[in-house]
Design a protein around this motif. Structure first.
Motif, PDB file in Angstrom:
ATOM      1  N   LYS A   1     -17.783  95.681  83.519  1.00  0.00           N
ATOM      2  CA  LYS A   1     -17.632  94.444  82.740  1.00  0.00           C
ATOM      3  C   LYS A   1     -18.463  93.328  83.360  1.00  0.00           C
ATOM      4  O   LYS A   1     -19.133  92.568  82.646  1.00  0.00           O
ATOM      5  CB  LYS A   1     -16.160  94.039  82.685  1.00  0.00           C
ATOM      6  N   THR A   2     -18.387  93.237  84.698  1.00  0.00           N
ATOM      7  CA  THR A   2     -19.165  92.196  85.376  1.00  0.00           C
ATOM      8  C   THR A   2     -20.658  92.440  85.197  1.00  0.00           C
ATOM      9  O   THR A   2     -21.423  91.502  84.931  1.00  0.00           O
ATOM     10  CB  THR A   2     -18.816  92.191  86.872  1.00  0.00           C
ATOM     11  N   GLN A   3     -21.079  93.733  85.310  1.00  0.00           N
ATOM     12  CA  GLN A   3     -22.501  94.043  85.147  1.00  0.00           C
ATOM     13  C   GLN A   3     -22.973  93.761  83.715  1.00  0.00           C
ATOM     14  O   GLN A   3     -24.075  93.238  83.506  1.00  0.00           O
ATOM     15  CB  GLN A   3     -22.763  95.503  85.523  1.00  0.00           C
TER      16      GLN A   3
ATOM     17  N   ARG B   1     -21.636  91.595  81.652  1.00  0.00           N
ATOM     18  CA  ARG B   1     -21.675  90.146  81.481  1.00  0.00           C
ATOM     19  C   ARG B   1     -22.913  89.563  82.138  1.00  0.00           C
ATOM     20  O   ARG B   1     -23.605  88.706  81.566  1.00  0.00           O
ATOM     21  CB  ARG B   1     -20.411  89.522  82.090  1.00  0.00           C
ATOM     22  N   GLN B   2     -23.243  90.054  83.338  1.00  0.00           N
ATOM     23  CA  GLN B   2     -24.438  89.560  84.019  1.00  0.00           C
ATOM     24  C   GLN B   2     -25.709  89.970  83.268  1.00  0.00           C
ATOM     25  O   GLN B   2     -26.671  89.198  83.185  1.00  0.00           O
ATOM     26  CB  GLN B   2     -24.473  90.094  85.452  1.00  0.00           C
TER      27      GLN B   2
ATOM     28  N   HIS C   1     -15.792  94.041  92.731  1.00  0.00           N
ATOM     29  CA  HIS C   1     -15.863  93.180  91.544  1.00  0.00           C
ATOM     30  C   HIS C   1     -17.295  93.097  91.031  1.00  0.00           C
ATOM     31  O   HIS C   1     -17.539  93.088  89.806  1.00  0.00           O
ATOM     32  CB  HIS C   1     -15.347  91.787  91.910  1.00  0.00           C
ATOM     33  N   ALA C   2     -18.248  93.076  91.989  1.00  0.00           N
ATOM     34  CA  ALA C   2     -19.649  93.000  91.583  1.00  0.00           C
ATOM     35  C   ALA C   2     -20.099  94.298  90.905  1.00  0.00           C
ATOM     36  O   ALA C   2     -20.953  94.283  90.011  1.00  0.00           O
ATOM     37  CB  ALA C   2     -20.527  92.717  92.801  1.00  0.00           C
TER      38      ALA C   2
ATOM     39  N   ASN D   1     -18.205  96.222  89.045  1.00  0.00           N
ATOM     40  CA  ASN D   1     -17.392  96.428  87.836  1.00  0.00           C
ATOM     41  C   ASN D   1     -18.305  96.426  86.603  1.00  0.00           C
ATOM     42  O   ASN D   1     -19.143  95.520  86.440  1.00  0.00           O
ATOM     43  CB  ASN D   1     -16.357  95.300  87.735  1.00  0.00           C
TER      44      ASN D   1
END
Length: 443
Positions: free
Chosen positions: A351-353, A355-356, A346-347, A349
């Motif tokens: 999309k997650t990157q 967003r972060q 998940h980390a 991903n």
């Protein structure tokens, strides 16, 4: 020089303790409350038997589940367990290998039975040396039993078939109930007082331990031992044993067997043969009883396949529980690892990157704006400070105090010699400019 001590391994020590418990102590009866009952898929029962101050682990293997009480076992139940003490070598656990389970009420009767049996045996009432021989061809046979039961019919029919020459005297008595023991004693005393019989049959049909309890009476046993007439007991079925059986001169398995034991065949030849067999039987019985205890003792020391199988059953159940525990632990470990991998995935991903990264960019943008604002405020302050300093030394400040600057052709005039009459000059004031013509020059 001191002898080297005999050092045992743990396995050897446990094996010796197990052999001692199983072979030296024999059968025991233990009464207590059943708790921690476990019923694995193997069909064996594992439970704890406890009282107010102690407890013992028990195992009840499925090949011993013969009683109907087995299906009703539950925690808190008060029972009596019959079995042998043993040791589970793998863990060093002391335990009871149960062979039979009865309710606690029946256990009290069994305990009273065993206590009376041990007491009379210690007094010698069961010794074969004091038992009287049974007559080969009794002319008069006395029968002590109930006149309404099936036992009297079986005895009479057997005596009539085998030896019709014998006369039968019946001494009626109750064989069950509170007053049955006293009636049996009175019938036995009556028969000994008359002295008409050559042998007495003490008989009744089968039943529970409560039904046969009159034949476990201590006073009845002592009167049987004092009887001047040989007594043959035929109480219950083959598996039923009473105190009267042990103290009687002969114990038959059933009432019919008792009648058979005291009568020969009608044929003279068979009479002589039966007499010889009886003598031989007495001799063999004395010989067998002499070595029976020793034989049982040696037999018990031999590890039977059943004990080995029972040990493997218990080991299998223990390993099964260990395997289940290991599987559960592995599943928990794998589940934890899966959660860690999912968190890492998940980390990673995009999309997650993204967003972060957006959150980080917004944070940096805010920091940049703040830094620019701070820098602009700092520069503004510096500009104001420098402007103030510059204004303090600026010619314009001098002009504000009423002074003026004279210029000719955009050059500042410092002397009157720089102009001539008629020249045109520019005078710079604090506010505005003047164009003047030179009409007079003062040196």
């Amino acid at each position: 020089m001191m002898e080297k001590p005999n050092i045992l391994t743990v396995t050897q020590l446990n094996r010796q303790v197990k052999s001692y418990l199983e072979n030296e102590l024999g059968i025991v009866y233990v009464e207590g409350e059943l708790s921690n009952l476990s019923k694995p898929t193997s069909g064996h029962f594992y439970f704890t038997l406890k009282d107010h101050s102690a407890q013992i682990r028990c195992v009840y293997f499925k090949n011993r589940h013969l009683s109907t009480l087995t299906n009703k076992l539950g925690d808190g139940q008060h029972i009596v367990a019959k079995g042998r003490l043993s040791l589970y070598e793998a863990r060093g656990d002391y335990q009871l290998i149960v062979e039979e389970i009865t309710e606690a009420g029946l256990g009290a009767l069994y305990q009273r039975f065993e206590e009376l049996k041990n007491k009379l045996a210690a007094e010698g009432l069961f010794d074969t040396t004091r038992k009287r021989p049974i007559p080969v061809m009794p002319r008069v046979v006395g029968v002590i039993t109930s006149t309404t039961g099936a036992a009297i019919r079986d005895i009479l029919s057997t005596l009539a078939r085998r030896f019709p020459l014998a006369k039968v005297l019946i001494y009626p008595s109750e064989v069950q109930g509170a007053g049955a023991a006293q009636q049996l004693i009175k019938a036995l005393q009556h028969a000994n007082k008359e002295k008409r019989c050559e042998v007495l049959l003490l008989a009744r049909g089968g039943g529970s331990i409560e039904d046969l309890w009159a034949f476990n009476d201590e006073q009845l046993a002592r009167h049987i031992a004092k009887s001047t007439i040989p007594v043959v007991s035929g109480v219950g079925h083959e598996t039923d044993f009473t105190i009267a059986d042990f103290v009687a001169d002969y114990r038959a398995e059933t009432p019919t067997a008792a009648a058979t034991a005291v009568t020969p065949d009608c044929n003279d030849l068979f009479k002589l043969l039966n007499h010889s067999i009886s003598r031989m039987h007495d001799a063999m019985q004395r010989f067998l009883q002499k070595y029976q205890v020793r034989l049982h003792h040696l037999t018990d020391k031999i590890s039977s396949p059943q004990k080995a199988i029972a040990s493997y059953w218990q080991t299998a159940d223990y390993l099964e529980r260990q395997l289940i525990a290991q599987m559960v632990a592995i599943m928990k470990q794998r589940t934890h690892q899966l959660h860690l991998c999912m968190n890492r995935l998940h980390a990673q991903n995009p999309k997650t990157q993204i967003r972060q990264t957006r959150i980080l960019l917004e944070k940096i943008t805010l920091q940049l704006i703040q830094l620019m604002q701070n820098k602009m405020n700092q520069l503004k302050y510096q500009l104001r400070t420098q402007l103030s300093t510059l204004h303090a030394v600026s010619p314009l400040a001098t002009l504000d105090r009423g002074y003026a600057i004279a210029k000719k052709e955009n050059k500042v005039l410092f002397s009157s010699q720089q102009v001539a009459l008629g020249d045109s000059i520019e005078v710079v004031l604090a506010k505005g400019n003047l164009t003047c013509e030179i009409t007079h020059i003062n040196e």
